[in-house]
Scaffold this active site. Structure first.
Site, PDB file in Angstrom:
ATOM      1  N   SER A   1      26.267  44.698  39.210  1.00 58.49           N
ATOM      2  CA  SER A   1      27.521  44.373  39.892  1.00 58.49           C
ATOM      3  C   SER A   1      28.725  44.931  38.686  1.00 58.49           C
ATOM      4  O   SER A   1      28.317  45.156  37.648  1.00 58.49           O
ATOM      5  CB  SER A   1      27.991  43.073  39.892  1.00 58.49           C
ATOM      6  OG  SER A   1      29.369  42.708  40.464  1.00 58.49           O
TER       7      SER A   1
ATOM      8  N   TYR B   1      28.553  34.379  38.018  1.00 60.23           N
ATOM      9  CA  TYR B   1      28.031  35.553  38.807  1.00 60.23           C
ATOM     10  C   TYR B   1      27.930  36.699  38.122  1.00 60.23           C
ATOM     11  O   TYR B   1      26.689  37.314  38.050  1.00 60.23           O
ATOM     12  CB  TYR B   1      29.056  35.903  39.890  1.00 60.23           C
ATOM     13  CG  TYR B   1      28.695  37.006  40.786  1.00 60.23           C
ATOM     14  CD1 TYR B   1      27.626  36.879  41.410  1.00 60.23           C
ATOM     15  CD2 TYR B   1      29.493  38.101  40.521  1.00 60.23           C
ATOM     16  CE1 TYR B   1      27.198  38.260  42.360  1.00 60.23           C
ATOM     17  CE2 TYR B   1      29.048  39.371  41.297  1.00 60.23           C
ATOM     18  CZ  TYR B   1      27.989  39.293  42.063  1.00 60.23           C
ATOM     19  OH  TYR B   1      27.492  40.334  42.860  1.00 60.23           O
TER      20      TYR B   1
END
Length: 341
Positions: A147, A172
């Site tokens: 990501s 995350y």
């Protein structure tokens, strides 16, 4: 390009669904895996599966292999948790996958602040299980989702894969950085080819309802105000789903031009858009305007994202080409049709 048997995890998710469609149309045999968790409305996940010929009444059961009503045995689906250390190795042994694309993960930056355990279970323990299965069942190539969040609040733009990314500002992001480190270890120890893709903001039809495009479109069409965080002083490298899928497909199936087992790539549009300009594009596509409620920055969020994608272009012929206006209009058209607006 000869057909392969490919595992796509996160097959009921936004990117996973579109990837399955693309691979099936290219003649590959695809096994889709998803645990269909309730992070967002499961109706949308079952809706995507229905497009692939998998009915909800069948997909609700864990550990059962289901064949598609549309593609037959060319597409099969199993509901499974990535961290299931008994069932996942059996799946790998049964199919002997020629490549694996791991898109399954607990998504969302802000949700990771409220539910950290879910991120460790899926993104760390689950990814380890994938790596172990690839190792023991001799899978030649693993492509996995990282990501853009790994860059944190870096002010050095555009973001380069060579940048030091050891200061994540959300759990995350920390789990995605962990995936990259784990993949490097397995490439080094076991000669597994791993390709990590740092996704930048992906949008388009069938997109996630927790993402800005979905939330803004929903609010505008329902004559509701929208919340604009950081007073609108945000920019994102919005990337249309078709461009993303082409890039993922190429990394899965094309031969790398140089022998290198461990690789990391940015995959984005490389053209950041100001949030307020993004909102204007949605208003133009809907033919409506709405009230904007200016809000402070959200915890764990970043000011800007901007991908340098030159390495992916050079190595895998990646060519994002969809203008923002075209992509937004395609999403709005899909939204109106899907929700009968």
């Amino acid at each position: 390009m000869s057909s392969q048997t490919i595992l796509v995890t996160g097959a009921a998710g936004f990117i996973g669904f579109h990837l399955c469609e693309r691979l099936l149309k290219q003649g590959h045999r695809v096994v889709g895996l998803d645990n269909i968790n309730d992070y967002y409305n499961v109706e949308l996940k079952y809706g995507r599966l229905k497009e692939l010929g998998i009915h909800r009444s069948d997909a609700e059961h864990f550990d059962s292999i289901i064949s598609s009503d549309i593609y037959g045995d060319q597409f099969q689906f199993i509901r499974l948790n990535l961290e299931d250390r008994k069932a996942l190795p059996i799946l790998f042994k049964t199919y002997q996958f020629e490549s694996v694309c791991n898109l399954a993960a607990q998504a969302g930056v802000r949700y990771s602040i409220e539910n950290p355990e879910a991120y460790i279970d899926s993104n760390v323990s689950g990814f380890l299980n994938i790596l172990e299965c690839c190792r023991h069942h001799k899978v030649p190539r693993l492509v996995y989702a990282s990501s853009s969040s790994v860059y944190g609040n870096s002010e050095a733009v555009p973001f380069e894969e060579t940048a030091v990314v050891d200061q994540p500002i959300s759990l995350y992001a920390a789990t995605k950085k962990s995936n990259e480190l784990m993949a490097h270890t397995y490439s080094h120890l076991y000669n597994i080819e791993t390709i990590g893709l740092r996704f930048f903001t992906v949008y388009g039809p069938w997109g996630r309802p927790d993402m800005a495009l979905f939330l803004f479109t929903e609010a505008i069409l329902n004559n509701q105000p929208i919340k604009v965080f950081n007073e609108g002083n945000l920019s994102r490298d919005f990337t249309y789903i078709d461009d993303i899928i082409e890039g993922v497909e190429n990394t899965l199936l094309k031969t790398f031009k140089e022998k290198e087992l461990y690789k990391l790539y940015n995959i984005g549009n490389s053209q950041p858009v100001q949030l307020l300009d993004f909102i204007e594009a949605i208003e133009k596509s809907t033919g409506k305007t709405t009230e904007r409620i200016m809000m402070p920055m959200q915890a764990g969020d970043v000011n800007q994202t901007w991908a340098n994608v030159e390495h992916l272009k050079t190595d895998y012929d990646y060519q994002p080409s969809t203008p923002l206006e075209t992509g937004v209009e395609a999403f709005v058209d899909w939204y109106k049709t899907y929700y009968n607006k």
